[in-house]
Design an enzyme around this catalytic site. Sequence first.
Site, PDB file in Angstrom:
ATOM      1  N   SER A  20       0.853  -1.195   0.000  1.00 19.88           N
ATOM      2  CA  SER A  20       0.000   0.000   0.000  1.00 19.88           C
ATOM      3  C   SER A  20       0.885   1.241   0.000  1.00 19.88           C
ATOM      4  O   SER A  20       1.578   1.520   0.980  1.00 19.88           O
ATOM      5  CB  SER A  20      -0.886   0.002   1.245  1.00 19.88           C
ATOM      6  OG  SER A  20      -1.350   1.317   1.477  1.00 19.88           O
ATOM      7  N   ASP A  47      -3.808   4.002  -2.687  1.00 20.29           N
ATOM      8  CA  ASP A  47      -4.955   4.412  -1.882  1.00 20.29           C
ATOM      9  C   ASP A  47      -5.279   5.874  -2.156  1.00 20.29           C
ATOM     10  O   ASP A  47      -4.531   6.768  -1.760  1.00 20.29           O
ATOM     11  CB  ASP A  47      -4.631   4.224  -0.392  1.00 20.29           C
ATOM     12  CG  ASP A  47      -4.640   2.760  -0.008  1.00 20.29           C
ATOM     13  OD1 ASP A  47      -5.673   2.102  -0.220  1.00 20.29           O
ATOM     14  OD2 ASP A  47      -3.612   2.267   0.498  1.00 20.29           O
ATOM     15  N   HIS A  78      -7.255   1.971  -5.414  1.00 23.76           N
ATOM     16  CA  HIS A  78      -8.337   1.780  -4.438  1.00 23.76           C
ATOM     17  C   HIS A  78      -8.918   3.164  -4.183  1.00 23.76           C
ATOM     18  O   HIS A  78      -8.325   3.974  -3.463  1.00 23.76           O
ATOM     19  CB  HIS A  78      -7.743   1.147  -3.168  1.00 23.76           C
ATOM     20  CG  HIS A  78      -8.707   0.984  -2.057  1.00 23.76           C
ATOM     21  ND1 HIS A  78      -8.313   0.692  -0.760  1.00 23.76           N
ATOM     22  CD2 HIS A  78     -10.065   1.055  -2.013  1.00 23.76           C
ATOM     23  CE1 HIS A  78      -9.372   0.589   0.017  1.00 23.76           C
ATOM     24  NE2 HIS A  78     -10.449   0.825  -0.712  1.00 23.76           N
ATOM     25  N   PHE A 155      -7.045   5.360   6.985  1.00 26.24           N
ATOM     26  CA  PHE A 155      -5.698   5.507   7.548  1.00 26.24           C
ATOM     27  C   PHE A 155      -4.959   4.177   7.525  1.00 26.24           C
ATOM     28  O   PHE A 155      -5.583   3.129   7.753  1.00 26.24           O
ATOM     29  CB  PHE A 155      -5.772   6.015   8.992  1.00 26.24           C
ATOM     30  CG  PHE A 155      -6.425   7.361   9.101  1.00 26.24           C
ATOM     31  CD1 PHE A 155      -5.673   8.530   8.959  1.00 26.24           C
ATOM     32  CD2 PHE A 155      -7.793   7.472   9.318  1.00 26.24           C
ATOM     33  CE1 PHE A 155      -6.283   9.779   9.025  1.00 26.24           C
ATOM     34  CE2 PHE A 155      -8.413   8.712   9.382  1.00 26.24           C
ATOM     35  CZ  PHE A 155      -7.653   9.869   9.245  1.00 26.24           C
ATOM     36  N   ASP A 184      -7.648  -5.805   3.028  1.00 22.55           N
ATOM     37  CA  ASP A 184      -6.882  -4.557   3.124  1.00 22.55           C
ATOM     38  C   ASP A 184      -7.062  -3.939   4.508  1.00 22.55           C
ATOM     39  O   ASP A 184      -8.163  -3.568   4.891  1.00 22.55           O
ATOM     40  CB  ASP A 184      -7.402  -3.594   2.036  1.00 22.55           C
ATOM     41  CG  ASP A 184      -6.621  -2.301   1.956  1.00 22.55           C
ATOM     42  OD1 ASP A 184      -5.707  -2.087   2.763  1.00 22.55           O
ATOM     43  OD2 ASP A 184      -6.952  -1.493   1.061  1.00 22.55           O
ATOM     44  N   GLY A 185      -5.938  -3.828   5.242  1.00 20.58           N
ATOM     45  CA  GLY A 185      -5.941  -3.129   6.526  1.00 20.58           C
ATOM     46  C   GLY A 185      -5.456  -4.000   7.665  1.00 20.58           C
ATOM     47  O   GLY A 185      -6.032  -5.051   7.942  1.00 20.58           O
TER      48      GLY A 185
HETATM   49  C1  DX5 Z   1      -6.702   2.082   4.491  1.00 20.65           C
HETATM   50  C2  DX5 Z   1      -6.024   1.668   3.195  1.00 20.65           C
HETATM   51  C3  DX5 Z   1      -5.000   0.584   3.360  1.00 20.65           C
HETATM   52  C4  DX5 Z   1      -3.933   0.876   4.370  1.00 20.65           C
HETATM   53  C5  DX5 Z   1      -3.030  -0.300   4.560  1.00 20.65           C
HETATM   54  O1  DX5 Z   1      -7.791   2.904   4.219  1.00 20.65           O
HETATM   55  O2  DX5 Z   1      -6.966   1.210   2.251  1.00 20.65           O
HETATM   56  O3  DX5 Z   1      -4.454   0.206   2.107  1.00 20.65           O
HETATM   57  O4  DX5 Z   1      -3.211   2.016   4.101  1.00 20.65           O
HETATM   58  O5  DX5 Z   1      -2.074   0.022   5.539  1.00 20.65           O
HETATM   59  P1  DX5 Z   1      -1.796  -0.920   6.802  1.00 20.65           P
HETATM   60  O6  DX5 Z   1      -1.272  -2.204   6.268  1.00 20.65           O
HETATM   61  O7  DX5 Z   1      -0.815  -0.147   7.593  1.00 20.65           O
HETATM   62  O8  DX5 Z   1      -3.133  -1.115   7.515  1.00 20.65           O
HETATM   63 ZN    ZN Z   2      -6.289   0.247   0.220  1.00 20.38          ZN
END
Ligand code: DX5
Ligand code: ZN
Length: 234
Positions: A20, A47, A78, A155, A184-185
């Site tokens: 990401s 993102d 995304h 975030f 994702d997340g």
């Molecule tokens: C959150 C995003 C993710 C996120 C992933 O809204 O869609 O892609 O940034 O980051 P981590 O792996 O740190 O949760």
């Molecule tokens: Zn994402």
Amino acid sequence: MIDSNTKHKLLSDAPVIAPSMLKCDFGNLHREVELLDAAQAPVLHWDVMDGHFVPNLSYGAMLIERVRPLTKSFFDAHLMISNPEKYVDDYIKAGCDSITVHIEALPEPQGLLDRLQEAGVLPGLAISPQTPLERIEPYLDACGLVLVMSVEPGFGGQSFIETSPERIRQLKSMISPETILSVDGGIDPDTIGAAAQAGANYFVVGSAIFNEPDYATAVSDLAQIARSRTASLT
Ligand code: DX5
Ligand code: ZN
């Protein structure tokens, strides 16, 4: 632009680890892309946040378009934005191979998913943690990729929501085996196994790559854990 074999190629490489870019060092963006190439990450996950659909702002098509010529990686956008139908052409033009929109932003996405397919882009639909899975059910046949959010969108660096594997499991039984199932997340070495075992085959990872000193080791360790738990799927 995606060719007809790209989705199958991605699936044959599964589990896919998709960094990401929200968590990368933007002061050294070109270097970050080179490091991810060297780490053999096959995808860059972009993102896009508009400060309206989610309470955070990131970057848009202009930045993605400038990075496109720097790597051959699959570009996965995304879109965490309101009214994605107004902006999607910019992301197609920027060279995204896959574009994912949120069901909460576009409750009737059929037209947009069809438009992406016609443009040669892999159509994706994302669902946030609080949204019932039934909301995306009518559109699953039009998706090349379904993205299950395992944190509230907005975030990086949040904790994985523990009920996510159950949602992945349910969705896995609703989609065709040809459809990529992304999570994702909060994916890290402690959480990726449960997501893989539930049926995810594509893992978006921010902190657990970019907070590590060696991206190649982080990517291969995550893939290894996912692979070992996928193998235990019956
Ligand atoms: C959150 C995003 C993710 C996120 C992933 O809204 O869609 O892609 O940034 O980051 P981590 O792996 O740190 O949760
Ligand atoms: Zn994402």
